[in-house]
Scaffold this motif. Structure first.
Motif, PDB file in Angstrom:
ATOM      1  N   ARG A   1     -10.673 -62.003 -42.072  1.00 34.58           N
ATOM      2  CA  ARG A   1      -9.682 -62.833 -42.759  1.00 34.58           C
ATOM      3  C   ARG A   1     -10.389 -63.926 -43.568  1.00 34.58           C
ATOM      4  O   ARG A   1     -10.649 -63.734 -44.741  1.00 34.58           O
ATOM      5  N   THR A   2     -10.715 -65.028 -42.942  1.00 32.20           N
ATOM      6  CA  THR A   2     -11.401 -66.097 -43.683  1.00 32.20           C
ATOM      7  C   THR A   2     -12.627 -66.541 -42.893  1.00 32.20           C
ATOM      8  O   THR A   2     -12.681 -67.645 -42.376  1.00 32.20           O
ATOM      9  N   PRO A   3     -13.622 -65.632 -42.764  1.00 36.32           N
ATOM     10  CA  PRO A   3     -14.785 -65.990 -41.942  1.00 36.32           C
ATOM     11  C   PRO A   3     -15.501 -67.215 -42.509  1.00 36.32           C
ATOM     12  O   PRO A   3     -15.609 -67.370 -43.725  1.00 36.32           O
ATOM     13  N   SER A   4     -15.944 -68.089 -41.616  1.00 35.34           N
ATOM     14  CA  SER A   4     -16.624 -69.292 -42.085  1.00 35.34           C
ATOM     15  C   SER A   4     -18.041 -69.335 -41.539  1.00 35.34           C
ATOM     16  O   SER A   4     -18.415 -68.539 -40.686  1.00 35.34           O
ATOM     17  N   GLY A   5     -18.818 -70.259 -42.053  1.00 35.50           N
ATOM     18  CA  GLY A   5     -20.165 -70.497 -41.537  1.00 35.50           C
ATOM     19  C   GLY A   5     -21.281 -70.227 -42.523  1.00 35.50           C
ATOM     20  O   GLY A   5     -22.416 -70.620 -42.292  1.00 35.50           O
ATOM     21  N   VAL A   6     -20.957 -69.570 -43.654  1.00 40.67           N
ATOM     22  CA  VAL A   6     -22.054 -69.208 -44.564  1.00 40.67           C
ATOM     23  C   VAL A   6     -22.721 -70.450 -45.148  1.00 40.67           C
ATOM     24  O   VAL A   6     -23.909 -70.450 -45.466  1.00 40.67           O
ATOM     25  N   SER A   7     -21.957 -71.546 -45.261  1.00 37.37           N
ATOM     26  CA  SER A   7     -22.570 -72.758 -45.815  1.00 37.37           C
ATOM     27  C   SER A   7     -23.690 -73.266 -44.907  1.00 37.37           C
ATOM     28  O   SER A   7     -24.662 -73.854 -45.384  1.00 37.37           O
ATOM     29  N   TYR A   8     -23.568 -73.037 -43.598  1.00 35.27           N
ATOM     30  CA  TYR A   8     -24.633 -73.457 -42.699  1.00 35.27           C
ATOM     31  C   TYR A   8     -25.887 -72.610 -42.898  1.00 35.27           C
ATOM     32  O   TYR A   8     -26.998 -73.079 -42.721  1.00 35.27           O
ATOM     33  N   VAL A   9     -25.677 -71.344 -43.240  1.00 36.70           N
ATOM     34  CA  VAL A   9     -26.830 -70.495 -43.517  1.00 36.70           C
ATOM     35  C   VAL A   9     -27.636 -71.103 -44.664  1.00 36.70           C
ATOM     36  O   VAL A   9     -28.859 -71.238 -44.593  1.00 36.70           O
TER      37      VAL A   9
ATOM     38  N   ALA B   1      -9.720 -68.168 -64.579  1.00 36.53           N
ATOM     39  CA  ALA B   1      -9.890 -69.340 -63.724  1.00 36.53           C
ATOM     40  C   ALA B   1      -9.924 -68.896 -62.269  1.00 36.53           C
ATOM     41  O   ALA B   1      -8.988 -68.293 -61.768  1.00 36.53           O
ATOM     42  N   VAL B   2     -11.057 -69.188 -61.620  1.00 36.94           N
ATOM     43  CA  VAL B   2     -11.240 -68.898 -60.207  1.00 36.94           C
ATOM     44  C   VAL B   2     -11.122 -70.222 -59.462  1.00 36.94           C
ATOM     45  O   VAL B   2     -11.644 -71.233 -59.924  1.00 36.94           O
ATOM     46  N   VAL B   3     -10.429 -70.240 -58.338  1.00 38.98           N
ATOM     47  CA  VAL B   3     -10.379 -71.454 -57.530  1.00 38.98           C
ATOM     48  C   VAL B   3     -10.632 -71.106 -56.066  1.00 38.98           C
ATOM     49  O   VAL B   3     -10.471 -69.963 -55.651  1.00 38.98           O
ATOM     50  N   VAL B   4     -11.065 -72.115 -55.325  1.00 38.55           N
ATOM     51  CA  VAL B   4     -11.149 -71.994 -53.871  1.00 38.55           C
ATOM     52  C   VAL B   4      -9.955 -72.762 -53.302  1.00 38.55           C
ATOM     53  O   VAL B   4      -9.756 -73.927 -53.628  1.00 38.55           O
ATOM     54  N   LEU B   5      -9.164 -72.094 -52.476  1.00 39.76           N
ATOM     55  CA  LEU B   5      -7.985 -72.737 -51.879  1.00 39.76           C
ATOM     56  C   LEU B   5      -8.313 -73.164 -50.457  1.00 39.76           C
ATOM     57  O   LEU B   5      -8.637 -72.341 -49.609  1.00 39.76           O
ATOM     58  N   THR B   6      -8.221 -74.475 -50.200  1.00 40.64           N
ATOM     59  CA  THR B   6      -8.526 -75.016 -48.873  1.00 40.64           C
ATOM     60  C   THR B   6      -7.263 -75.605 -48.254  1.00 40.64           C
ATOM     61  O   THR B   6      -6.398 -76.097 -48.989  1.00 40.64           O
ATOM     62  N   PRO B   7      -7.145 -75.567 -46.929  1.00 38.31           N
ATOM     63  CA  PRO B   7      -6.020 -76.265 -46.300  1.00 38.31           C
ATOM     64  C   PRO B   7      -6.132 -77.776 -46.457  1.00 38.31           C
ATOM     65  O   PRO B   7      -5.159 -78.487 -46.265  1.00 38.31           O
ATOM     66  N   GLY B   8      -7.335 -78.287 -46.778  1.00 36.77           N
ATOM     67  CA  GLY B   8      -7.467 -79.720 -47.003  1.00 36.77           C
ATOM     68  C   GLY B   8      -8.631 -80.315 -46.249  1.00 36.77           C
ATOM     69  O   GLY B   8      -9.342 -79.638 -45.517  1.00 36.77           O
ATOM     70  N   VAL B   9      -8.762 -81.606 -46.449  1.00 37.81           N
ATOM     71  CA  VAL B   9      -9.962 -82.305 -46.022  1.00 37.81           C
ATOM     72  C   VAL B   9     -10.066 -82.369 -44.497  1.00 37.81           C
ATOM     73  O   VAL B   9     -11.146 -82.568 -43.945  1.00 37.81           O
TER      74      VAL B   9
ATOM     75  N   TYR C   1      -9.936 -67.601 -54.173  1.00 36.46           N
ATOM     76  CA  TYR C   1     -10.683 -67.367 -52.944  1.00 36.46           C
ATOM     77  C   TYR C   1     -10.048 -68.283 -51.919  1.00 36.46           C
ATOM     78  O   TYR C   1     -10.268 -69.483 -51.924  1.00 36.46           O
ATOM     79  N   ARG C   2      -9.225 -67.699 -51.064  1.00 37.64           N
ATOM     80  CA  ARG C   2      -8.378 -68.549 -50.232  1.00 37.64           C
ATOM     81  C   ARG C   2      -8.977 -68.660 -48.829  1.00 37.64           C
ATOM     82  O   ARG C   2      -9.416 -67.681 -48.258  1.00 37.64           O
ATOM     83  N   ARG C   3      -8.957 -69.890 -48.326  1.00 39.45           N
ATOM     84  CA  ARG C   3      -9.409 -70.123 -46.965  1.00 39.45           C
ATOM     85  C   ARG C   3      -8.241 -70.639 -46.135  1.00 39.45           C
ATOM     86  O   ARG C   3      -8.411 -71.432 -45.228  1.00 39.45           O
TER      87      ARG C   3
ATOM     88  N   ASN D   1      -9.798 -63.040 -49.303  1.00 39.14           N
ATOM     89  CA  ASN D   1      -9.468 -61.668 -49.048  1.00 39.14           C
ATOM     90  C   ASN D   1      -7.983 -61.417 -49.265  1.00 39.14           C
ATOM     91  O   ASN D   1      -7.188 -62.357 -49.270  1.00 39.14           O
ATOM     92  N   ALA D   2      -7.629 -60.135 -49.404  1.00 36.12           N
ATOM     93  CA  ALA D   2      -6.239 -59.790 -49.650  1.00 36.12           C
ATOM     94  C   ALA D   2      -5.377 -60.162 -48.446  1.00 36.12           C
ATOM     95  O   ALA D   2      -5.884 -60.372 -47.343  1.00 36.12           O
ATOM     96  N   ILE D   3      -4.074 -60.218 -48.676  1.00 35.26           N
ATOM     97  CA  ILE D   3      -3.143 -60.498 -47.575  1.00 35.26           C
ATOM     98  C   ILE D   3      -3.083 -59.289 -46.641  1.00 35.26           C
ATOM     99  O   ILE D   3      -3.058 -58.147 -47.092  1.00 35.26           O
ATOM    100  N   GLY D   4      -3.099 -59.540 -45.349  1.00 33.30           N
ATOM    101  CA  GLY D   4      -2.874 -58.468 -44.383  1.00 33.30           C
ATOM    102  C   GLY D   4      -4.112 -57.865 -43.757  1.00 33.30           C
ATOM    103  O   GLY D   4      -4.019 -56.935 -42.957  1.00 33.30           O
ATOM    104  N   THR D   5      -5.294 -58.389 -44.092  1.00 37.82           N
ATOM    105  CA  THR D   5      -6.519 -57.793 -43.555  1.00 37.82           C
ATOM    106  C   THR D   5      -6.682 -58.070 -42.063  1.00 37.82           C
ATOM    107  O   THR D   5      -7.442 -57.386 -41.387  1.00 37.82           O
TER     108      THR D   5
END
Lengths: 352, 524
Positions: B204-212, B263-271, B318-320, B355-359
């Protein structure tokens, strides 16, 4: 650019400027009141000055009355560290930092890191205790806030592309400054009038004749880093009328009302004229690019660019300075309405 | 088994010096941070192996360990401190929710000893992940179109359509290039024999790559010498590859001469989202806007962002933000994080989500059990990477087995992540076991059980009590590699996030549960 990003930059500009201004005024009130001596008459004067400081920075209502009369033992702590005072220095830094965090992808790493580091530093409890413990350290702390603000401006100046974002940051900074200079001058003027040094003078000659003690005017210049510039620009010793003229009407002094308002106008001019070309967006159906904020600030700037000191004094300086503050509020409201669909984190939201 | 671990051999003790003759000069290894030797305790260790004479470094670690052994603990400690301080100053933090709704920002503790993966090993991991992601992508497409795999009875239909992450709203909707899984971060472990196993898929929205990326940046600054001559494959191509893939998904093509382009954006739930740093970091690295739901609106099935001058159309998001919060008209009506009407824009093909909806239907922990079959079904290949044996309590026979063996099993809720909703039988008390017994009986579909895998360990720096020095000790690790799917197929970032359970003996590596991380080196 994204409205919320523009709003965040605008508020970073405002909060950092606000923190710097509070630090300057606290520092200078300290040095000024320390020299007053310890007679009961001096005690009363001292209290008036600290009360005036609370008024200038808009902290009268949050100041805890149970702490006794305003003085050097309680006002600095309230203005620097209090979490109850939404305009205290640490709160302003925290809000600026929170805003930067919501858009850290758009500001240079150096700029974000400077803000974040300073925020982490002023949040340290040990640091707070030390700084409040004694006057000398509180002034040192205030100096470090001014230094930080100037460091941040230096970094910003050398890293930030001169696009929309930069101009929103400038608009926030200088709008805050115009308002703050007006309020500082107004409160000081009334304070000095109350102490009989300016009387009810409505022209320059009467004003200067009535001034018995010019020391407070020198202090005022110091608080705005304008003491040396005063001598160079006005070419004479300290005279109240010349100080007022410099702080209101000078086209070159970076903290004068005219200069600050001029910078806000220039920023909004860029935002409304240049930015649409590279912004990549289109107006909403039924919208125009006509900006009321820009019109308002242009008129305020023109008033100060074409006014003489006599005009300003004739209607009463207090009234003129109140008018500046009122118009600055309105310009701020217009900027919010026209460019920011969303407000940034307010103090209340950030604490919620 | 974790509870029954034996004492392994200890090098560096009275007669241990010679044990390392094959790999390192013993007089060097017996000093510094390895002065107390290194105990395997019966686990598979990434860096050391048991030999007839004791313990010896594995081949790919020889050069590194020679350098590390020559340092004293104070150097390593300073390095680790420097890294952690730098993360704090830079705001490389995640948000944790402690008691009473208080938020605090924390860093992911950094362990300076890197993990090294030899090229030959990595080739297996990479091929295995590619295979798995290709099959899972076909599975998701099938589930939302023909449902052939359900009709053929390979995967039970009720498992899919009753799954919490099944989105009936997107049945029949075509997505760009039939791509559902643009970004995948599956969790891998190694068992007692060193075999790579997939522990779970994060689709779905795997995280952690920024730490890599952050870990690598800090390693090259603090211990640049360690990289010398090893041929460590770079990781900083990630953001560029992701951007290329995202731009390639745009329904609108760039118009020559027009400003902007897709236009590409990253969608975040917020700070205040725990992964906010990562969202901001990726947006910054890709040079695109980071938006929240309130920055976007939908008009005539098109998505726009609110700008200082009105609006700008958005092509790729790119939705998170999780599915159920994406669109308050289609999913949870109380969501403030999404954009009302977004599903309509997706359905009409005016915007692409990654990722697409429903994964989420494919990373359900119950469905996990069927992934090897899914690979065989769609690709006609044998799975390269194995699964951890899994018991499904919703099968009455297996339920009995699970309930009888709760004290040796790991039980996981099917739809939780972050190490929450989990029972580690061997480490749990009677009360906790009873609690899970009741939960499983009440809702068997919602749980799986797996044997406790003695996952591999890695030398990890442990500061001693004075704080001035320390030694290397084995701590359990896992690996989350990151894979990107685009028109050119699946690329796997060489390395990934090695998470390490810093608490001695702990098997839980999650950052919310006391885990830290390591830089991960894949060799050329």
């Amino acid at each position: 650019m994204l409205s919320r990003m523009a709003a965040s930059l605008y508020w970073i500009g405002r909060y950092v400027e606000r923190a710097e201004q509070t630090a300057r005024l606290t520092e200078v009130t300290f040095s000024h009141t320390l020299a007053m001596g310890s007679t009961s008459e001096a005690e009363a004067r001292r209290e008036r000055h600290w009360t005036a400081l609370l008024e200038i920075v808009g902290a009268v209502s949050t100041f805890p009355r149970e702490d006794g009369p305003p003085g050097e033992s309680n006002v600095p702590a309230h203005l620097i560290f209090s979490h109850d005072n939404a305009n205290s220095i640490v709160e302003c830094i925290a809000l600026a930092r929170d805003n930067a965090r919501t858009m850290r992808h758009q500001v240079a790493t150096e700029m974000w890191e400077a803000l974040n580091r300073f925020h982490l530093e002023v949040q340290q409890p040990a640091r707070r205790r030390r700084a409040t413990a004694e006057a000398e350290k509180a002034t040192r702390f205030c100096r470090s806030v001014v230094d930080f603000s100037q460091l941040l401006q230096g970094i910003t100046d050398s890293t930030m592309p001169r696009e929309e974002g930069w101009y929103f940051l400038q608009a926030g900074k200088f709008l805050e400054r115009a308002e703050s200079t007006a309020r500082t001058l107004d409160v000081n003027y009334r304070l000095l009038a109350g102490e009989g040094t300016v009387g009810g003078a409505t022209d320059g000659l009467a004003l200067d004749a009535a001034a018995e003690d010019i020391q407070p005017w020198a202090t005022l210049l110091h608080s705005l880093s304008a003491y040396e510039s005063y001598h160079r620009i006005q070419r004479r010793g300290i005279q109240p009328s010349a100080v007022i003229e410099l702080l209101t009407l000078s086209p070159v002094l970076p903290r004068s009302i005219r200069f600050s308002v001029g910078q806000v106008e220039a920023a909004l001019a860029h935002i409304t004229e240049q930015a649409p070309a590279y912004n990549g967006s289109e107006p909403m159906p039924g919208w125009t690019l006509d900006s009321e904020a820009r019109r308002e600030v242009g008129r305020l700037h023109a008033d100060f660019a074409y006014q003489r000191l006599e005009d300003l004094l004739a209607g009463g300086l207090h009234r003129a300075l109140i008018d500046v503050q009122r118009r600055c509020y309105r310009i701020g409201d217009r900027i919010e309405d026209e460019f920011f669909a969303h407000r940034p984190l307010t103090a209340q939201e950030a604490m919620a | 088994m974790a509870r029954a671990r034996g004492k392994g051999q200890v090098a560096g003790s009275a007669d241990g010096g010679s044990a390392l003759a094959g790999g390192l000069p013993s007089e060097v290894l017996a000093e510094g941070v390895l002065r107390n030797g290194y105990a395997l305790d019966g686990f598979f260790d990434e860096a050391f192996e048991a030999t007839a004479k004791g313990v010896a470094p594995r081949k790919q670690y020889v050069d590194l360990l020679r350098q590390i052994a020559a340092m004293d603990g104070a150097d390593l400690r300073r390095g680790a401190d420097l890294a952690n301080r730098s993360f704090l100053n830079r705001g490389v933090t995640f948000t944790v929710y402690a008691e009473g709704d208080r938020r605090t920002e924390r860093i992911l503790p950094f362990d300076p000893i890197p993990r090294i993966i030899a090229a030959s090993e990595w080739a297996v991991v990479e091929a295995g992940l590619r295979q798995r992601i290709r099959a899972l992508n076909q599975f998701v497409h099938d589930v939302y179109h023909g449902q052939e795999i359900l009709r053929d009875g390979i995967v039970p239909r009720r498992l899919v359509v009753l799954g919490r992450h099944f989105r009936r709203e997107v049945v029949g909707i075509d997505v760009a290039q039939d791509q559902y899984l643009h970004v995948v971060g599956s969790d891998l472990i190694r068992d007692a024999d060193g075999r790579w196993l997939v522990l779970e898929d994060n689709l779905r929205t795997p995280s952690g790559v920024s730490y890599v990326l952050a870990n690598r940046q800090i390693m090259t600054r603090i211990f640049p010498d360690w990289f010398a001559d090893l041929g460590v494959r770079p990781v900083d191509t990630y953001a560029g590859r992701l951007l290329d893939n995202l731009v390639g998904l745009s329904p609108r093509r760039a118009v020559p001469g027009a400003s902007g382009g897709p236009a590409v954006v990253v969608l975040t739930p917020g700070v205040y989202n725990s992964a906010y740093f990562e969202h901001a970091f990726l947006a910054q690295q890709m040079g695109v806007d980071l938006v929240e739901g309130r920055d976007l609106f939908v008009l005539d099935n098109r998505v726009y962002m609110r700008t200082t001058f009105g609006r700008r159309q958005v092509d790729v998001i790119y939705r998170r933000v999780d599915d159920e919060y994406l669109d308050s008209l289609a999913f949870r009506p109380d969501s403030l994080l999404g954009v009302a009407g977004l599903l309509g824009a997706v359905r009409t093909g005016n915007v692409t989500l990654a990722n697409a909806i429903g994964t989420g239907i494919a990373d359900d922990k119950v469905l996990y059990h069927y992934v090897p079959e899914i690979i065989r079904y769609y690709l006609g290949e044998e799975p390269i990477l194995g699964n951890v044996p899994t018991f499904l309590p919703f099968d009455p026979e297996q339920l009995e087995h699970v309930l009888a063996n709760l004290d040796t099993l790991v039980v996981k809720a099917a739809n939780e992540s972050g190490g929450y909703g989990m029972l580690i039988g061997p480490h749990a008390d009677e009360k906790e076991i009873e609690k899970f017994r009741r939960l499983i009986v009440a809702n068997p579909r919602n749980y799986i059980a797996q044997p406790t895998i003695p996952i591999s360990r890695h030398p990890t720096f442990v500061a001693d009590e004075t704080g001035d020095s320390g030694t290397l000790e084995g701590r359990h690790v896992d690996l989350r590699p990151y894979a990107l799917s685009g028109p050119d197929g699946v690329t796997v970032l060489p390395g990934g996030l090695t998470r390490v359970a810093l608490t001695p003996g702990s098997l839980v590596v999650n950052s919310s549960q006391g885990g830290g991380s390591k830089d991960t080196w894949v060799l050329q």
